[in-house]
Scaffold this active site. Structure first.
Site, PDB file in Angstrom:
ATOM      1  N   ARG A 127      99.236  36.446 -50.888  1.00  0.00           N
ATOM      2  CA  ARG A 127      98.377  36.825 -49.764  1.00  0.00           C
ATOM      3  C   ARG A 127      98.106  38.328 -49.720  1.00  0.00           C
ATOM      4  O   ARG A 127      97.891  38.890 -48.654  1.00  0.00           O
ATOM      5  CB  ARG A 127      98.964  36.353 -48.432  1.00  0.00           C
ATOM      6  CG  ARG A 127      99.192  34.848 -48.374  1.00  0.00           C
ATOM      7  CD  ARG A 127      99.694  34.388 -47.013  1.00  0.00           C
ATOM      8  NE  ARG A 127      99.930  32.963 -47.011  1.00  0.00           N
ATOM      9  CZ  ARG A 127     101.097  32.408 -47.363  1.00  0.00           C
ATOM     10  NH1 ARG A 127     102.100  33.181 -47.726  1.00  0.00           N
ATOM     11  NH2 ARG A 127     101.234  31.105 -47.348  1.00  0.00           N
ATOM     12  N   ASN A 128      98.143  38.956 -50.874  1.00  0.00           N
ATOM     13  CA  ASN A 128      97.752  40.358 -50.980  1.00  0.00           C
ATOM     14  C   ASN A 128      96.480  40.541 -51.809  1.00  0.00           C
ATOM     15  O   ASN A 128      96.107  41.660 -52.128  1.00  0.00           O
ATOM     16  CB  ASN A 128      98.888  41.184 -51.606  1.00  0.00           C
ATOM     17  CG  ASN A 128      99.960  41.565 -50.600  1.00  0.00           C
ATOM     18  OD1 ASN A 128      99.777  42.447 -49.771  1.00  0.00           O
ATOM     19  ND2 ASN A 128     101.101  40.880 -50.668  1.00  0.00           N
ATOM     20  N   CYS A 148      99.465  33.666 -62.580  1.00  0.00           N
ATOM     21  CA  CYS A 148     100.536  33.584 -61.587  1.00  0.00           C
ATOM     22  C   CYS A 148     100.663  34.898 -60.839  1.00  0.00           C
ATOM     23  O   CYS A 148     100.307  35.959 -61.348  1.00  0.00           O
ATOM     24  CB  CYS A 148     101.865  33.193 -62.223  1.00  0.00           C
ATOM     25  SG  CYS A 148     102.446  34.340 -63.499  1.00  0.00           S
ATOM     26  N   GLU A 176      94.384  22.641 -53.454  1.00  0.00           N
ATOM     27  CA  GLU A 176      93.312  23.199 -52.639  1.00  0.00           C
ATOM     28  C   GLU A 176      93.304  24.720 -52.616  1.00  0.00           C
ATOM     29  O   GLU A 176      92.237  25.341 -52.716  1.00  0.00           O
ATOM     30  CB  GLU A 176      93.393  22.641 -51.216  1.00  0.00           C
ATOM     31  CG  GLU A 176      93.109  21.150 -51.123  1.00  0.00           C
ATOM     32  CD  GLU A 176      91.736  20.785 -51.682  1.00  0.00           C
ATOM     33  OE1 GLU A 176      90.799  21.598 -51.540  1.00  0.00           O
ATOM     34  OE2 GLU A 176      91.605  19.695 -52.271  1.00  0.00           O
ATOM     35  N   TYR A 218      89.292  29.978 -56.852  1.00  0.00           N
ATOM     36  CA  TYR A 218      88.354  30.001 -57.968  1.00  0.00           C
ATOM     37  C   TYR A 218      86.903  29.914 -57.496  1.00  0.00           C
ATOM     38  O   TYR A 218      86.027  30.576 -58.049  1.00  0.00           O
ATOM     39  CB  TYR A 218      88.675  28.883 -58.952  1.00  0.00           C
ATOM     40  CG  TYR A 218      89.946  29.140 -59.713  1.00  0.00           C
ATOM     41  CD1 TYR A 218      90.118  30.293 -60.453  1.00  0.00           C
ATOM     42  CD2 TYR A 218      91.005  28.229 -59.675  1.00  0.00           C
ATOM     43  CE1 TYR A 218      91.290  30.550 -61.135  1.00  0.00           C
ATOM     44  CE2 TYR A 218      92.186  28.480 -60.364  1.00  0.00           C
ATOM     45  CZ  TYR A 218      92.321  29.646 -61.084  1.00  0.00           C
ATOM     46  OH  TYR A 218      93.483  29.901 -61.755  1.00  0.00           O
TER      47      TYR A 218
END
Length: 271
Positions: free
Chosen positions: A199-200, A192, A231, A237
């Site tokens: 978005r970092n 998590c 998605e 991954y």
């Protein structure tokens, strides 16, 4: 926001699940001790409308955690990441604390080697100095703070690396086929990232660190579970090097009352 979650889901708690990369499947939890693992990628509900902030990534530290205060901070991050609590609900803070306590105790049990079926478990966290985000995200700072070497820091990302043959209620990996799979196979869970800091690149960096630790353990086959409709998680991954191996039968997902999982695999070279 996109979150990576662990392998299993928490016992029913009547607060809507949040998915950082919604419905990832990397959390494993049995239903006797709190969520022991959550789908590997989960994200907070899109309805939360949280603004994400760009951060100075040079201030990020990603390392294995061994001390109680940091494990507590990681447990708190998992609870706020995998669940969406309505602030106007009566007793919601006490409920969140209760869930954090259960996750904390289960996490310590796994890391200490007391959980049957697990040879080794490591909690890997990404953290930032409190001074970098204090005053911006007060809830995150208050719930996920710990101290190390005299500095207050915030756990902003977390995952577990589990050296074992399988995770409870999850698809089992098939590699390696030779004997000794219990020492060379591992799974990621409870992945998590704080929704405020999506978005970092934190999720990707956590995965890279987990691969380094896995290689040091002699792991040759690394697995992660992800929900079929997640998605963002699947893209993360795949970018990190995982490929499809198998998927969960629809009847099993219905029986467990959760989104159907995919099992992704990655081979690691061990020097």
């Amino acid at each position: 926001m996109t979150l990576i979650s662990s392998l299993c889901s928490f016992p029913p708690i009547h607060s809507s699940p949040s998915s950082a990369f919604p419905n990832s499947a990397s959390t494993f939890s049995n239903h006797n001790t709190i969520s022991n693992f959550k789908p590997q990628i989960q994200s907070s509900s899109s309805s939360t409308n949280v603004c994400t902030q760009k951060i100075d990534t040079s201030l990020i530290t990603i390392a294995e955690s061994f001390y109680d205060d940091e494990l507590w901070a990681a447990s708190s991050l998992r609870i706020r990441s995998f669940n969406e609590f309505r602030p106007d609900t009566y007793g919601v803070q006490d409920h969140a604390k209760y869930l954090t306590e259960r996750e904390f105790e289960a996490l310590k049990e796994r890391i200490s080697g007391k959980r049957i079926g697990f040879r080794r478990v490591s909690c890997i966290n990404a953290s930032l100095p409190v001074s970098h985000i204090s005053g911006i995200y007060d809830d995150l700072c208050s719930s996920c703070k710990f101290s190390t070497f005299g500095e207050d820091r915030i756990v902003v990302g977390s995952l577990d690396l589990n050296q074992c043959l399988s995770l409870p209620d999850e698809i089992v990996g098939m590699k390696p086929k030779a004997s000794g799979a219990d020492t060379t196979r591992a799974y990621l869970s409870n992945v998590c990232v704080a929704r405020e800091l999506h978005r970092n690149g934190l999720a990707y960096d956590l995965l890279e660190k987990s691969k380094l630790v896995a290689r040091n353990w002699g792991i040759t086959d690394l697995y992660v579970h992800v929900a079929v409709d997640n998605e963002p998680a699947k893209k993360l991954y795949m970018k990190s090097g995982f490929v499809y191996e198998s998927d969960e039968p629809a009847w099993q997902a219905r029986f467990l009352d959760r989104p159907r999982r995919l099992l992704l695999w990655m081979g690691l070279s061990v020097s």
